[in-house]
Design a protein around this motif. Sequence first.
Motif, PDB file in Angstrom:
ATOM      1  N   TRP B 207     -34.937  -0.399  44.675  1.00  0.00           N
ATOM      2  CA  TRP B 207     -34.054  -0.298  43.525  1.00  0.00           C
ATOM      3  C   TRP B 207     -32.820   0.519  43.866  1.00  0.00           C
ATOM      4  N   GLN B 208     -31.967   0.657  42.865  1.00  0.00           N
ATOM      5  CA  GLN B 208     -30.909   1.657  42.944  1.00  0.00           C
ATOM      6  C   GLN B 208     -31.092   2.549  41.759  1.00  0.00           C
ATOM      7  N   GLU B 209     -30.775   3.831  41.956  1.00  0.00           N
ATOM      8  CA  GLU B 209     -30.822   4.762  40.835  1.00  0.00           C
ATOM      9  C   GLU B 209     -29.529   5.559  40.833  1.00  0.00           C
ATOM     10  N   GLY B 210     -28.775   5.393  39.749  1.00  0.00           N
ATOM     11  CA  GLY B 210     -27.563   6.177  39.580  1.00  0.00           C
ATOM     12  C   GLY B 210     -27.918   7.488  38.916  1.00  0.00           C
ATOM     13  N   HIS B 211     -27.301   8.576  39.370  1.00  0.00           N
ATOM     14  CA  HIS B 211     -27.524   9.896  38.769  1.00  0.00           C
ATOM     15  C   HIS B 211     -26.178  10.572  38.634  1.00  0.00           C
ATOM     16  N   THR B 212     -25.843  10.948  37.411  1.00  0.00           N
ATOM     17  CA  THR B 212     -24.530  11.566  37.216  1.00  0.00           C
ATOM     18  C   THR B 212     -24.658  12.827  36.374  1.00  0.00           C
ATOM     19  N   ALA B 213     -23.712  13.742  36.597  1.00  0.00           N
ATOM     20  CA  ALA B 213     -23.663  14.986  35.820  1.00  0.00           C
ATOM     21  C   ALA B 213     -22.259  15.147  35.265  1.00  0.00           C
ATOM     22  N   HIS B 214     -22.183  15.604  34.023  1.00  0.00           N
ATOM     23  CA  HIS B 214     -20.918  15.690  33.315  1.00  0.00           C
ATOM     24  C   HIS B 214     -20.785  17.024  32.579  1.00  0.00           C
ATOM     25  N   ALA B 215     -19.511  17.333  32.249  1.00  0.00           N
ATOM     26  CA  ALA B 215     -19.249  18.605  31.571  1.00  0.00           C
ATOM     27  C   ALA B 215     -19.532  18.528  30.075  1.00  0.00           C
ATOM     28  N   THR B 216     -19.467  17.323  29.512  1.00  0.00           N
ATOM     29  CA  THR B 216     -19.657  17.225  28.062  1.00  0.00           C
ATOM     30  C   THR B 216     -20.642  16.115  27.708  1.00  0.00           C
ATOM     31  N   GLU B 217     -21.212  16.235  26.519  1.00  0.00           N
ATOM     32  CA  GLU B 217     -22.120  15.212  26.024  1.00  0.00           C
ATOM     33  C   GLU B 217     -21.394  13.877  25.876  1.00  0.00           C
ATOM     34  N   ALA B 218     -20.171  13.935  25.360  1.00  0.00           N
ATOM     35  CA  ALA B 218     -19.416  12.696  25.117  1.00  0.00           C
ATOM     36  C   ALA B 218     -19.217  11.930  26.419  1.00  0.00           C
ATOM     37  N   GLU B 219     -18.869  12.666  27.477  1.00  0.00           N
ATOM     38  CA  GLU B 219     -18.624  12.022  28.766  1.00  0.00           C
ATOM     39  C   GLU B 219     -19.911  11.397  29.314  1.00  0.00           C
ATOM     40  N   ALA B 220     -21.012  12.105  29.182  1.00  0.00           N
ATOM     41  CA  ALA B 220     -22.289  11.582  29.692  1.00  0.00           C
ATOM     42  C   ALA B 220     -22.719  10.357  28.891  1.00  0.00           C
ATOM     43  N   ARG B 221     -22.475  10.389  27.596  1.00  0.00           N
ATOM     44  CA  ARG B 221     -22.822   9.218  26.768  1.00  0.00           C
ATOM     45  C   ARG B 221     -21.941   8.029  27.143  1.00  0.00           C
ATOM     46  N   GLU B 222     -20.678   8.314  27.418  1.00  0.00           N
ATOM     47  CA  GLU B 222     -19.756   7.245  27.819  1.00  0.00           C
ATOM     48  C   GLU B 222     -20.230   6.603  29.134  1.00  0.00           C
ATOM     49  N   GLU B 223     -20.636   7.451  30.065  1.00  0.00           N
ATOM     50  CA  GLU B 223     -21.147   6.962  31.354  1.00  0.00           C
ATOM     51  C   GLU B 223     -22.389   6.077  31.146  1.00  0.00           C
ATOM     52  N   THR B 224     -23.299   6.531  30.285  1.00  0.00           N
ATOM     53  CA  THR B 224     -24.518   5.765  30.002  1.00  0.00           C
ATOM     54  C   THR B 224     -24.179   4.348  29.547  1.00  0.00           C
ATOM     55  N   MET B 225     -23.212   4.263  28.631  1.00  0.00           N
ATOM     56  CA  MET B 225     -22.838   2.958  28.090  1.00  0.00           C
ATOM     57  C   MET B 225     -22.055   2.143  29.110  1.00  0.00           C
ATOM     58  N   LYS B 226     -21.225   2.818  29.890  1.00  0.00           N
ATOM     59  CA  LYS B 226     -20.426   2.112  30.893  1.00  0.00           C
ATOM     60  C   LYS B 226     -21.336   1.389  31.891  1.00  0.00           C
ATOM     61  N   MET B 227     -22.396   2.074  32.322  1.00  0.00           N
ATOM     62  CA  MET B 227     -23.277   1.469  33.314  1.00  0.00           C
ATOM     63  C   MET B 227     -24.143   0.372  32.700  1.00  0.00           C
ATOM     64  N   LEU B 228     -24.470   0.524  31.406  1.00  0.00           N
ATOM     65  CA  LEU B 228     -25.181  -0.563  30.725  1.00  0.00           C
ATOM     66  C   LEU B 228     -24.300  -1.818  30.707  1.00  0.00           C
ATOM     67  N   GLU B 229     -23.000  -1.615  30.474  1.00  0.00           N
ATOM     68  CA  GLU B 229     -22.050  -2.737  30.485  1.00  0.00           C
ATOM     69  C   GLU B 229     -21.951  -3.360  31.877  1.00  0.00           C
ATOM     70  N   VAL B 230     -21.963  -2.524  32.907  1.00  0.00           N
ATOM     71  CA  VAL B 230     -21.924  -3.037  34.280  1.00  0.00           C
ATOM     72  C   VAL B 230     -23.147  -3.933  34.520  1.00  0.00           C
ATOM     73  N   TYR B 231     -24.316  -3.469  34.093  1.00  0.00           N
ATOM     74  CA  TYR B 231     -25.536  -4.262  34.262  1.00  0.00           C
ATOM     75  C   TYR B 231     -25.450  -5.593  33.499  1.00  0.00           C
ATOM     76  N   ALA B 232     -24.953  -5.516  32.254  1.00  0.00           N
ATOM     77  CA  ALA B 232     -24.864  -6.731  31.437  1.00  0.00           C
ATOM     78  C   ALA B 232     -23.883  -7.720  32.065  1.00  0.00           C
ATOM     79  N   ASP B 233     -22.771  -7.194  32.538  1.00  0.00           N
ATOM     80  CA  ASP B 233     -21.756  -8.008  33.213  1.00  0.00           C
ATOM     81  C   ASP B 233     -22.379  -8.692  34.435  1.00  0.00           C
ATOM     82  N   PHE B 234     -23.098  -7.903  35.233  1.00  0.00           N
ATOM     83  CA  PHE B 234     -23.719  -8.455  36.434  1.00  0.00           C
ATOM     84  C   PHE B 234     -24.758  -9.524  36.069  1.00  0.00           C
ATOM     85  N   ALA B 235     -25.613  -9.224  35.096  1.00  0.00           N
ATOM     86  CA  ALA B 235     -26.679 -10.154  34.718  1.00  0.00           C
ATOM     87  C   ALA B 235     -26.088 -11.490  34.256  1.00  0.00           C
TER      88      ALA B 235
END
Lengths: 546, 546
Positions: B207-235
């Motif tokens: 598998w691949q596992e992405g792991h990210t750390a951010h300064a704010t909750e908003a940024e981390a939530r944005e990252e979570t959704m961004k990668m979900l979109e990447v997966y959906a786009d790929f699928a």
Amino acid sequence: MKSLGIEQDKWWRAPCALPWRVTLTVGAHMNQSAKNQTVKVQTAITPTREQNYSEWYQQVVKAADLAENSAVRGCMVIKPWGYAIWENIQRTLDKMFKVTGHKNAYFPLFIPLSFLEKEAAHVDGFAKECAVVTHHRLQMKDGKLVPTGKLDEPLIVRPTSETIIGASFAKWVESYRDLPLLINQWANVVRWEMRTRLFLRTTEFLWQEGHTAHATEAEAREETMKMLEVYADFAENWMAMPVIKGRKTDGERFPGAVDTFSIESMMQDRKALQAGTSHFLGQNFAKASEIKFLDQAGQLQHAWTTSWGVSTRLVGGLIMTHADDDGLIVPPRLAPTHFVILPITPKPETQDAVLEACHKLAARLSEISYAGRTIEVEVDTRDLRGGDKMWSWVKKGAPVRIEVGPRDLEQGVVSLSRRDRGVKEKESMTPDALVAGAVKLLEEIQSGMLAKAKAFRDANTKTIDDPKEFREFFTPKTAESENSPTEIHGGFASCRFAMDADAEAKLKNELGVTVRVVPMDDAKDPGPCILTGKPAERRVVFAKSY
Amino acid sequence: MKSLGIEQDKWWRAPCALPWRVTLTVGAHMNQSAKNQTVKVQTAITPTREQNYSEWYQQVVKAADLAENSAVRGCMVIKPWGYAIWENIQRTLDKMFKVTGHKNAYFPLFIPLSFLEKEAAHVDGFAKECAVVTHHRLQMKDGKLVPTGKLDEPLIVRPTSETIIGASFAKWVESYRDLPLLINQWANVVRWEMRTRLFLRTTEFLWQEGHTAHATEAEAREETMKMLEVYADFAENWMAMPVIKGRKTDGERFPGAVDTFSIESMMQDRKALQAGTSHFLGQNFAKASEIKFLDQAGQLQHAWTTSWGVSTRLVGGLIMTHADDDGLIVPPRLAPTHFVILPITPKPETQDAVLEACHKLAARLSEISYAGRTIEVEVDTRDLRGGDKMWSWVKKGAPVRIEVGPRDLEQGVVSLSRRDRGVKEKESMTPDALVAGAVKLLEEIQSGMLAKAKAFRDANTKTIDDPKEFREFFTPKTAESENSPTEIHGGFASCRFAMDADAEAKLKNELGVTVRVVPMDDAKDPGPCILTGKPAERRVVFAKSY
């Protein structure tokens, strides 16, 4: 360093001097006490190679941000810059494997104990250093998590995959029509090493392992040599790391192999690094795993197999071949970033123009094809002092740094520094000239690195026929500076050897010297063995090694 | 199949019929007994999807030569054709990760027991299914090899790497300047599953596992959704596998996460496959691993982290989305080979001319850029019967087959068959026309596959508000043929749900149905909960799942 009149990058031309000592040649008008005095040149890496080679290596790995030790004994964390070099190694080798007809596949991480036992020499070689899985769950007991769910048969985390891949090959091969079977695997393996060192020897490492099966001995031997050539080609033309190809003596053979061949390279402390191995396994593993096929005459036969591998150890070899006292130097063909563009923005009012020029130049360079991909460029806009920023790229070893400041902009030029030259050396040129000459520049750096490494090896390789000279060659000389733990010895000795295993073992005990390889490209050269005086047919390479 | 007047590839248009039943519509002039009679069409895969879906899946994996079970419990061997599909998945996703600013790195395979314990929910989730290393060597005792060298602290083979990567992040992050930290790892992981199935659920998987750390909750939530979109786009755009993006309910959350999001796809037995997940971890793991940073105000804070992953399970999803009763169909953008050229050489005297024409065509096609690489062509010159050779490629699912025979050569044409059409359908065209239209053809196949899969999903998705209808929807109907273990139920139900965990657990027990996701793209639609009748805000997707 050119500004000081010191040709620091030519230290390798002096065969017997310590390679990294910088001595200022002073004029006759200077007073005696200043003459022959060693000038302390500020370097980015402390200690220098001269002061403590082994510690220098660790510091380069750290300064270049390549890898670090983890909390798990002997396992490393490969950081992005180090992993990107490994990815480039991987991509290049993978293409070479595919061009030579190999296909990738993936086999289990775990090997049942009973599989390992099938080949007697093999289990002897690996039993002492393998991670054993004995349980498959954890349970809370008295507030402590303990292993539970004991396995009927323990599993070994693969130290190499001959036996587990052999089990698949036995299923896949039925007739001569299924041969040759040419498979490669990219994987992690585990060998429980007692003394580990980042990249060079770690408990877990990443590697590729080729496994092939053939209908005849001749074909399998041809494959063994073909892959050794692929490794040598890669080492020299991509890593800029010159190697000697040859056969291993019996004592250095892979456990279970009939013949092991390797590529050996000289590091900057003149020790040898075994950088890749290719094994002719005969029918040993085919018999252990029952890889049998019906030949064209309808007879059931055991196949002939090979295996060959290189690992993340190559990154260690790359470092110890090319890094200097300012950090890493990455050969352009494997560099994650070829050009680093450093915007110089002293005044806010010129910042936009400078950044725009940087990004424009980056876009132009990024379109150029180089070494099977496009040129990689990074505009470093980090919020850091200019000096720190520049030095971070020196230490990482990016091949070329480009500075763009307001004054450059006015004059229509950029300022270029090559990592293979002195840190302070700069050259002005127009962006057009830079773009037009980018590939030539990278290839010039690449070939220069190979030539330098080759010259260093040649300068520290000696043909020796006198046993006394041989001993002296390998006797450590204390480094010139006091308290230096760096031992300097001669390097590679090319001597006749009568393949006497006892004499070889005795030498290893006494001097820590072994036969690295019996070089393949050399002609016969009969004469007395350097160790025993008995008649010997050819010369071999003796060296200390990693 | 067109020759029979049966539009086999349109079965998905009939929403409620079993998708893979082929019924011959007979004319009025035929006698009654022949009417509505099911015609047995010979298929390459036995059993068919209708007869035994689960066994059909295993047989497709085997017939397409994708993977096989190994001697090690639950671990699979990924064979070259299966691994090549995974490599294409990897290469494509890797580019997408890099474009979104992520860098690859590598972390240890082993996790100390004490690390796993740091996050309570996390250890609960994984303790029951992990491989435990307890010893580091083997020793011969009474003629038997036994584990020895007991470790002070057992090591877990990583089931996922939040805790071990967290330990590195804690070292790497000091100030807000070090954030965001955007890391990805390609690796193998181990979860000791009791019931395994090739690709879908195996003890070891890639598998691949992405792991990210951010300064704010908003940024981390944005990252979570961004990668979900990447997966959906790929699928959708690479795998031709339509997905629904959404949030998981509490019961289906990743152990230790604050919020888990996933992409869910409908397989051909109408069950859901969770194809990728993206987790917002809040500060849970940052607290467990002490990932702290000095913010711009000089305050020490815990970082906000995310993790996201897809695995070789995607290959299982690809199979169950696209394969038919003749084997696999690989979406062109991920196909290891796009065009297979089959030389027809009945007479020795025309053999050279035919082979020459084949290789010439292959060379021309190979120069064409497609989907980030060049078109992959294989001229199949194996010593095999023509029919076996052709069927082997049908079963492997290569998008296009080209036959070139002596008669074609005379007429200046080649014969083309698309894998997404009936096996016997052929089209004649000139090599020039083929080369000119190659990319268009591949893209047409790709988009056709997505449209077909989407239509199938839509046809088997129902908006349900009546609890009785809901139960009926999920009650298995026996397949029309007798003795078929394939259970057919409704598919995806879009229903209002009041997020009642108890009702959800009860439903899972009774019907094996769970909430797959709370879809992100849907508007609110208040009304009574389908399970409890309580007020609910929005609809969720209920389904059976893998």
